[in-house]
Design an enzyme around this catalytic site. Sequence first.
Site, PDB file in Angstrom:
ATOM      1  N   ASN A 119       0.825  -1.204   0.000  1.00 27.98           N
ATOM      2  CA  ASN A 119       0.000   0.000   0.000  1.00 27.98           C
ATOM      3  C   ASN A 119       0.862   1.257   0.000  1.00 27.98           C
ATOM      4  OD1 ASN A 119      -2.203  -1.741   0.177  1.00 27.98           O
ATOM      5  ND2 ASN A 119      -2.205  -1.684   2.411  1.00 27.98           N
ATOM      6  N   VAL A 120       0.364   2.305  -0.617  1.00 27.53           N
ATOM      7  CA  VAL A 120       1.118   3.552  -0.728  1.00 27.53           C
ATOM      8  C   VAL A 120       0.517   4.668   0.127  1.00 27.53           C
ATOM      9  CG1 VAL A 120       1.868   2.988  -3.077  1.00 27.53           C
ATOM     10  CG2 VAL A 120      -0.198   4.358  -2.761  1.00 27.53           C
ATOM     11  N   HIS A 136       5.838  -0.325  -2.782  1.00 29.59           N
ATOM     12  CA  HIS A 136       5.341   0.462  -3.913  1.00 29.59           C
ATOM     13  C   HIS A 136       5.430   1.961  -3.681  1.00 29.59           C
ATOM     14  CE1 HIS A 136       2.769  -3.225  -5.315  1.00 29.59           C
ATOM     15  NE2 HIS A 136       4.067  -3.408  -5.434  1.00 29.59           N
ATOM     16  N   CYS A 147      16.502  14.155 -10.608  1.00 27.91           N
ATOM     17  CA  CYS A 147      17.605  13.911  -9.665  1.00 27.91           C
ATOM     18  C   CYS A 147      17.183  13.079  -8.459  1.00 27.91           C
ATOM     19  CB  CYS A 147      18.210  15.231  -9.201  1.00 27.91           C
ATOM     20  SG  CYS A 147      17.154  16.201  -8.089  1.00 27.91           S
ATOM     21  N   CYS A 167      17.302  20.958  -9.323  1.00 27.53           N
ATOM     22  CA  CYS A 167      17.721  20.801 -10.718  1.00 27.53           C
ATOM     23  C   CYS A 167      16.689  21.299 -11.720  1.00 27.53           C
ATOM     24  CB  CYS A 167      18.052  19.340 -11.006  1.00 27.53           C
ATOM     25  SG  CYS A 167      16.594  18.271 -11.107  1.00 27.53           S
ATOM     26  N   GLY A 204      -4.760  -9.365   3.713  1.00 31.82           N
ATOM     27  CA  GLY A 204      -5.460  -8.483   2.784  1.00 31.82           C
ATOM     28  C   GLY A 204      -4.829  -8.344   1.425  1.00 31.82           C
ATOM     29  N   THR A 205      -4.166  -9.380   0.966  1.00 31.57           N
ATOM     30  CA  THR A 205      -3.526  -9.325  -0.349  1.00 31.57           C
ATOM     31  C   THR A 205      -3.933 -10.540  -1.181  1.00 31.57           C
ATOM     32  OG1 THR A 205      -1.392  -9.290  -1.528  1.00 31.57           O
ATOM     33  CG2 THR A 205      -1.437 -10.385   0.628  1.00 31.57           C
ATOM     34  N   SER A 206      -4.065 -10.330  -2.472  1.00 26.12           N
ATOM     35  CA  SER A 206      -4.535 -11.382  -3.369  1.00 26.12           C
ATOM     36  C   SER A 206      -3.516 -12.491  -3.573  1.00 26.12           C
ATOM     37  CB  SER A 206      -4.892 -10.773  -4.733  1.00 26.12           C
ATOM     38  OG  SER A 206      -3.726 -10.261  -5.363  1.00 26.12           O
ATOM     39  N   ASN A 230      -7.500 -13.103   5.003  1.00 25.38           N
ATOM     40  CA  ASN A 230      -7.986 -12.512   3.760  1.00 25.38           C
ATOM     41  C   ASN A 230      -9.480 -12.792   3.614  1.00 25.38           C
ATOM     42  OD1 ASN A 230      -7.005 -10.962   1.473  1.00 25.38           O
ATOM     43  ND2 ASN A 230      -7.562 -12.700   0.197  1.00 25.38           N
TER      44      ASN A 230
END
Length: 262
Positions: A119-120, A136, A147, A167, A204-206, A230
Site C-alpha cells: 500500500n502507498v 510500492h 535527480c 535541478c 489483505g492481499t490477493s 484474507n
Amino acid sequence: MNFPQELITLLRRSHPLKLAVLTGAGVSQESGLRTFRDAQTGLWAQYKPEDLASPQAFAPLVSLESFSETSGVARDSKLIWDWYAWRREAVKAVRPNAGHYALAEIEKRIPQFTLITQNVDGLHRMAGNLNVLELHGNIQRVRCSQCSAYTETWGDDSESVPQCSICGGLLRPDVVWFGESLPRDQLEAAGEAARTCEVFFSIGTSGIVQPAASLAFAAHNRGAVVVEINAEATPLTAKANYVFHGKSGEILPELVKAIWAD
C-alpha cells in the site's frame, strides 16, 4: 473467534520471535480507501491505468490529445500530477482502522518485527508502526523525476507541474509506476525478512502481484509458520499453516487480545 492454541502459544512465547507481515489493498479498503482502479470514477474513468501511472506518460506538458503511438499511452505530466494530487487528498480524508492499530500493537510486543506493505497510503506509519517497508512507495512523498531529490513543499498552481528546487526537473509522486522496478533496498530487506522470519502473516492481499506474492512462499520454503488473513482464498491458502477468512480489522484485534489478554 477461536484461534488455535498452538498459534497463540507461538506468538506469546517469551524468547525473541522473528515476525514478518505482508499487507495489501484489503487492509486499506477497510478504512474506506478505494483501490487505484476503483478510484477511477467521474473525470478519471475515461483513462486507462497506464495513462495515469507510467513513466512513459509522464512527459513535459503537452496537449491532452497527445498520444504515444508506440506505447499507446496519453502523454501529459500535468494530468498525472493532478490525478495524484486528488488521490493524496483522498488519503488525507481516511484514518487507520482497527487492523492497522493491531499491527502497531504487535510490533510493540514483538521487537523483531518487519511490516512489508504493497500500500502507498502511509496508514501503517500513521497507526504507529515503525519498521515499515513500502514496496510500492508512498503517495504522500514527492520527489524529483530527474535527480530523485525529495521535497517537503512545492508550489502548486493550476498551470504546470511543480519543479525541483535543485535541478528544475518535474516533481512526481514517490510511487512505483507500471514498468518501473520496486525500490531495491526495500525489496531486498523484504526478501531478507521473509527468508529469516519464524512466522509470516499475509494480510489483505490477493497473492498474485509479484514480486510481493513470492515472499510468503519464500518464508514457507524456509520453514516459517505462515498465517493468512484474507476475505477469500488465494494461491497461498493451500500452503498456509493457518487461514482466517474475514476482515483484518476484526480478526487482528481479536488475535492481539487472545495473545496478550491481561
